[in-house]
Motif scaffolding. Structure first.
Motif, PDB file in Angstrom:
ATOM      1  N   PRO A   1      37.647  38.114  40.487  1.00 37.70           N
ATOM      2  CA  PRO A   1      39.163  39.065  40.857  1.00 37.70           C
ATOM      3  C   PRO A   1      39.131  39.263  42.443  1.00 37.70           C
ATOM      4  CG  PRO A   1      37.961  39.913  38.817  1.00 37.70           C
ATOM      5  CD  PRO A   1      36.812  38.787  39.457  1.00 37.70           C
TER       6      PRO A   1
ATOM      7  N   SER B   1      40.912  33.945  43.586  1.00 32.90           N
ATOM      8  CA  SER B   1      40.729  35.346  43.628  1.00 32.90           C
ATOM      9  C   SER B   1      42.091  36.226  43.696  1.00 32.90           C
ATOM     10  CB  SER B   1      39.969  35.836  44.814  1.00 32.90           C
ATOM     11  OG  SER B   1      38.554  35.308  44.738  1.00 32.90           O
TER      12      SER B   1
ATOM     13  N   ASN C   1      34.111  48.190  46.426  1.00 29.04           N
ATOM     14  CA  ASN C   1      34.574  47.025  45.397  1.00 29.04           C
ATOM     15  C   ASN C   1      34.374  45.728  46.237  1.00 29.04           C
ATOM     16  OD1 ASN C   1      35.365  48.109  43.180  1.00 29.04           O
ATOM     17  ND2 ASN C   1      37.509  48.703  43.893  1.00 29.04           N
TER      18      ASN C   1
ATOM     19  N   ASP D   1      43.654  40.546  44.015  1.00 24.50           N
ATOM     20  CA  ASP D   1      43.061  42.172  44.350  1.00 24.50           C
ATOM     21  C   ASP D   1      43.739  42.600  45.613  1.00 24.50           C
ATOM     22  OD1 ASP D   1      41.273  44.442  43.774  1.00 24.50           O
ATOM     23  OD2 ASP D   1      40.515  43.618  45.677  1.00 24.50           O
TER      24      ASP D   1
ATOM     25  N   ASP E   1      39.528  43.041  35.865  1.00 29.08           N
ATOM     26  CA  ASP E   1      39.164  43.650  37.072  1.00 29.08           C
ATOM     27  C   ASP E   1      39.540  45.311  36.909  1.00 29.08           C
ATOM     28  OD1 ASP E   1      38.156  43.827  39.468  1.00 29.08           O
ATOM     29  OD2 ASP E   1      39.812  43.791  40.897  1.00 29.08           O
ATOM     30  N   ASP E   2      39.088  46.313  38.076  1.00 27.32           N
ATOM     31  CA  ASP E   2      38.937  47.493  37.717  1.00 27.32           C
ATOM     32  C   ASP E   2      40.552  48.195  37.489  1.00 27.32           C
ATOM     33  OD1 ASP E   2      39.903  46.861  40.387  1.00 27.32           O
ATOM     34  OD2 ASP E   2      39.423  48.633  41.203  1.00 27.32           O
TER      35      ASP E   2
ATOM     36  N   ARG F   1      33.287  43.586  35.903  1.00 30.43           N
ATOM     37  CA  ARG F   1      33.283  44.896  35.762  1.00 30.43           C
ATOM     38  C   ARG F   1      32.243  45.473  34.691  1.00 30.43           C
ATOM     39  NH1 ARG F   1      35.077  47.532  39.923  1.00 30.43           N
ATOM     40  NH2 ARG F   1      36.244  46.210  41.032  1.00 30.43           N
TER      41      ARG F   1
END
Length: 415
Positions: free
Chosen positions: A185, A300, A267, A302, A57-58, A150
């Motif tokens: 994510p 998930s 996001n 995040d 992910d980021d 991503r």
């Protein structure tokens, strides 16, 4: 570490267009970061004993990658991040044997990785593999779909049209599975701490005839819209009528958030640019579950808390959305925001073809003291225990337990 790299270049008044040495410096920093984190005793012990499946992910690149535009030096940093994502998280170069290049048929085999996009025929450097890295694995009657959100991400899309077509094709050929875990994510259902989520009010009016009418009114959290959906069923046929009064998505406000550096807003699946893809993914998974009679669960992270959501449709399909994030991060420190999150069901209602009304909602979670809420507001991790018959046969269902930092477990219903 990456922030420091960019800050150092700014302090030295480096030209952003001159990217000489940026990738090499970023490679060194990413390598040091992986080594320092993964060599910690607890982490090393766990990873030496438990197989892992990973997708990035980021924050494996830097905050907000793909959701906002980036300079040339940041693009070089992305290439370095991708190289070490492949090395550490995907365990090296992708194998062509998992799926032949240019193949029009998805080859799904037990205990083998199936890539939605095959790797290039020849790769001289890791960053030449442009991805995306979405992949599928099956272990007997349990399967995992890990989606890369991503590699192809822009401010107005999460996955390319080619990836959507590959995903749809793969879901049509998967067979022999009782439970599919889809790893994305960013959670597809989550309570937004900064604004009230959709409120749903439903009233049912029964009639003596064979027809009945269901009317639902709700207000969107992303706009000032008020929508009324009327579903009329007569002789087994359903007709949906929607009346809507709104001023549209507040995209100006959204774009100001992004311009001000609020990449968390960009996001989220609920951003005005990603709402269509969110519904598209939900429909694909509902279709698959209905067609193959397979239980689907979305996993998930995040958001720094644990939570449990449900996607329920009139077609009698239920998809659990389980979020556990993250074991080293504290939950939001602002008490008012946290209280709003814990007391908000985050409900949303919309219609999808073949499934009628679809309700998204948060479920209450109970801990050992009987305290109910919608969030596990502590550092946590999630354990999914397979449920077997007396003969040891996997039923396809799992018991879920959130384990908090306080060593107190929080149990949920089965998935």
């Amino acid at each position: 570490m990456i922030k420091n790299l960019i800050a150092d270049r700014r302090a030295e008044n480096c030209d952003e267009s001159d990217v000489t040495g940026v990738r090499d410096e970023a490679r060194r920093k990413y390598f040091e970061l992986y080594i320092s984190q993964w060599r910690q005793p607890e982490q090393a012990c766990m990873m030496a004993r438990i197989p892992t499946l990973m997708i990035w992910d980021d924050h494996d690149i830097f905050n907000g990658w793909g959701s906002v535009s980036h300079s040339r030096e940041q693009q070089e940093i992305y290439k370095a991040a991708k190289e070490y994502f492949l090395l550490f998280q995907l365990k090296g170069f992708r194998s062509l044997s998992a799926r032949p290049a240019h193949s029009s048929v998805v080859d799904v085999r037990q205990l083998s990785v199936t890539w939605l996009h095959p790797p290039p025929m020849q790769i001289r450097e890791p960053y030449h593999d442009y991805g995306p890295f979405s992949h599928f694995l099956s272990f007997g009657e349990v399967a995992f779909m890990l989606l890369d959100h991503r590699s192809e991400r822009t401010i107005d899309r999460i996955m390319s049209e080619d990836t959507w077509k590959e995903l749809s094709g793969l879901l049509h050929v998967i067979h022999g599975v009782k439970h599919l875990f889809v790893v994305i994510p960013v959670p597809i259902i989550f309570v937004d701490s900064d604004r009230p989520k959709t409120s749903v009010k439903t009233s049912h009016k029964s009639h003596k005839s064979k027809s009945h009418k269901t009317q639902t009114s709700y207000t969107s959290s992303k706009s000032s819209s008020k929508q009324t959906m009327t579903i009329v069923e007569k002789n087994g046929k359903r007709k949906v009528k929607r009346e809507e009064e709104h001023s549209g998505y507040n995209t100006d406000s959204f774009e100001r958030h992004v311009a001000d550096g609020d990449v968390d807003e960009a996001n989220q699946w609920t951003s005005p640019y990603h709402d269509f893809e969110r519904k598209r993914l939900i429909k694909l998974l509902l279709d698959y579950s209905q067609r193959k009679k397979v239980q689907v669960t979305i996993l998930s992270g995040d958001v720094y808390v644990g939570c449990w959501g449900k996607i329920e449709s009139e077609s009698d399909i239920c998809i659990n959305v389980v979020t556990s994030s993250s074991i080293v991060n504290d939950p939001p420190s602002k008490v008012p925001s946290l209280l709003r999150m814990m007391n908000n069901t985050g409900s949303e209602l919309f219609c999808l073809p073949d499934h009628g009304r679809v309700l998204l909602s948060m479920e209450e979670i109970s801990d050992a003291k009987g305290i109910d809420g919608y969030l596990v507001a502590a550092q946590n991790f999630l354990i999914l225990d397979p449920q077997n018959t007396s003969l040891g046969v996997n039923t396809g269902r799992y018991d879920a337990t959130f384990v908090k930092k306080t060593r107190q477990s929080v149990r949920e219903n089965q998935t």
